[in-house]
Design a protein around this motif. Sequence first.
Motif, PDB file in Angstrom:
ATOM      1  N   HIS A 201      28.039  55.414  40.905  1.00 30.66           N
ATOM      2  CA  HIS A 201      28.812  56.629  41.128  1.00 30.66           C
ATOM      3  C   HIS A 201      29.258  57.179  39.784  1.00 30.66           C
TER       4      HIS A 201
ATOM      5  N   GLU B 246      28.938  62.245  49.315  1.00 35.61           N
ATOM      6  CA  GLU B 246      28.364  61.884  48.023  1.00 35.61           C
ATOM      7  C   GLU B 246      27.159  60.966  48.169  1.00 35.61           C
TER       8      GLU B 246
ATOM      9  N   TRP C  63      24.545  51.599  43.950  1.00 40.63           N
ATOM     10  CA  TRP C  63      24.914  53.015  43.780  1.00 40.63           C
ATOM     11  C   TRP C  63      25.793  53.128  42.551  1.00 40.63           C
TER      12      TRP C  63
END
Length: 943
Positions: free
Chosen positions: A719, A684, A717
């Motif tokens: 997500h 990912e 990040w």
Amino acid sequence: MDELGDRPAGEAVARAELRRARQAVLGGAVPADRALFARAVGRAVAETPEPSPVTPESGVRVAAHRLPDAEGPGRRAADTIPAPGGENGTSMADLHDLDPDERTDPEGSPALPALRTAVFGAGRGASDLGGPLPGGGVVGGPEIVSLPSAPALVCDRDDRIVRVNAPLLRLAGRVGGRAGAADNAAEAEAGLFGLRLPQLVVGPDTDARLVRPDGELVRVRVVRWELPGRELRAVVLVELPEGGGTEQQRVDRRWVAELERLAGVGTWSYELATATLRRSETLLELYRSAGVEPEGVEGPVEGEQVALLCRGLRGGGTATDHHVELRLPGERLLSCRAEVETSADGVPVRLVGVVRDLSEQRQAQDRVRHAGRRFADLMEMVPSGVAMIDPNGVVIDANANMCALLDVPPHALRGVSAADLTAEGPLDLLGPDRAALPGWLRPVAPGARHGYRVDAAPLLRADGTTVWCEVSASVSTADDGSWFWLVACTDIGERRRAAELLRSAGTVDELTRLPNRAACLSLVDALLAGPARDRVAVVCGDLDDFSRVNSSLGHEVGDDLLVSLAGRLQRELPVGCTAARLSGDEFVVICADHAEVGGPDQLARLVSDLLRTTITVHGQPVQMTASVGLATPVPLGDVRAADLLRFAEVAMQDAKRRQCRGGIGMATDGVVSSATQALALEAELRAAITGTGLVLQYQPVVGPDGTITSAEALVRWHHPERGVIPPNDFLPVAQRSGLLRELDLWVLRTACAEAASWPEHRGRRPSVAVNLAGLLPGDVDFLTVVDEIVTGSGLDWDHLVLELVETSLVALPPHALAAMAELVDRGVRFAVDDFGTGYSSLARLKDLPAQTVKVDRAFVTGVADDPAAFAVARAVVDMARAMGRSTVAEGVETAEQFHVLRGIGVDAYQGWLFSRPLPAERLREVFAGGRLATPAASAALAG
């Protein structure tokens, strides 16, 4: 003959002595085969009973020479050297050759061809005697000797009969109905086989008697000659009439002359009574073919030998023969041998000489000698060891390389059994009566010719060590017709060691010689398949901060450290534990039964203790710790070796994440699940870098009065399912998966693009600071990449700060220093991030190509209450100031820390005391709102 002048030979002999003394070459071996043959021929002719005088009218041409008297015609040799008396004295005219054109037999055909036909049979020639007669030689037995049509037989050297022809059987009365005769020729020949010749023929060869089975005696003459190369003797029996006759004598002499010519010899005789020298026609032919003039200006060719023998007889000497070799132009060589013949009462009668052409024989001997020398030279030049071994397995000879290979002198190697040279047990292939052969020496049937090769055979050296050799063997033939092994041995020790290294390369670590990952998997799979699978344990250990050893002390020191640790594991691990090296600085210990070492926890602590030590490498003490992870099949369930090893590595990484150094982790379900999630996280993260999942936040860096001088870019990040993932979670994933460079490129490109549009703050545009961990100055394309990104973003060069950790700035290559210098010239500043946590001394600060030093939060946190932290922080700031570098304190969270750091001279500050990391939009608002609050600014306002 009291003096040389007293003899009828007189002046001619004296002249011959002088001339031959200057020219003759004395010595050399006696050519027994032809000399004996010629002697036999001379005796057979000269001593024929009741000879008839031979006249020129009889068709005999005589080659004779009478030596002149020394003092007058009245002197005769017989006056001083007695001659045989009576009518039986024979002149040299009896030793001659016939001219086939001068005489015919009664039937009108030439006598000599008729004689040849009578002796050898119709259609037979010299080649029918079993190959070339004396002067050549054909290897073979009596069965391949073609006998003449006259009565003949073949004897060995002991005069035992080995073969007879049919005419001899008839002459001997062995067939044909006589008393005692056999029924057929085969039985008759078998009756003679092995019989000694004196039992069949008695009396002198010139007048012998053949004994028939019924007692009857047949008068015969015996003529013998050697068969060179066979160790055999051919014997021809010539039946003589009881009364003798001139015609029979003439035919016999023609036959003898023919044999003499075939043998390649010539004869001469010197009658002592008449001082007459006579030569056979074959001798004259021999002289003509050799270019020798028999009658030279100084006398006859044979004069020297005649003079020498006569002088010996006159002086009472015992020498009865003389030999000389004449070397002629064109590599011609004649052997001249003369001897004294005596009568029955021992009185010298004549001198008889045999001349033989040795040219071809000597050339053949030279060729054999040269061939032997070439063979010996070839054996010395061959790089392999070469040995000759007889059929019994005994070494005959060996070259120098074979002696060096076995470390044995040549004389000690000859006669040694090949079985004693092998390091393996011999194979008893020859039976109990013969020596056993080693496995690399295969028995060969006599006469067989073949070759074979043994890829590897162990041989014993003199010191008892083993040398592995490749053996190539063939069979060759010796001069006597026997066979022997010709064996070549090549040392393949280095080849075997190289092959062993290649074989072990798949299972053995090249540096530490421990089992590698493949060997670990094989061993763990075998243990898991056993009955004690539940007690199997795997411990992975990774050295903490091992890269600092390579960076600070060099890779050679790092390799020595790994080898030392590997040796320690091998020495101190308990029985049942196997150490291995997975890769780099990661070791693994496999325990077959952890219960025997106190359980899994005790095993993990033991491995951690063994890897935690101070090791002196190249004289320098190195303190090492390791993070270890433990995995067992319980409670993980049914697992394979690869799974168990992976779980141990996951536990080790978890220990590193939770503890700074020397941690111990256990592979629980949660840890394994987390590792599985980390694997998914890696995929990912890769997608987020290439997509829109990452964003930047900025934490301001302020001066003492709150003015923002720069802002450090921090990646975040977002997500889609897990929300914001902190850097401490995904940066290790990026590092393990090799995504740090791609992540650095994204941060640098995004930060430069956003900072290019930042507004001014208090009259000056702040700089942007980017921390690099994957994009480093040592990269070949570092300058190119940075130039492309900054130029493309439109950011001014003097508004960019590149932060690098201390270890990445140590021992930079020249091209890295040149790239940094080029960027500094353009306005870029370099900062040393987390200074003080690396492995270099403070004195190395002067060598770091950076303009700013950032004091790590580890020292900032305790600077207000920890004297050691305070001392380090002050030392860093003082040294940086002395070298003209600015300082920034990271992680400032309290006013006390601020005041202490300000008191020691820190130039700028970063931390939550001033601002948390801000999104790009919020940062712009902060720029527009003025200075940030600092304890110093608040104190100034309060004052």
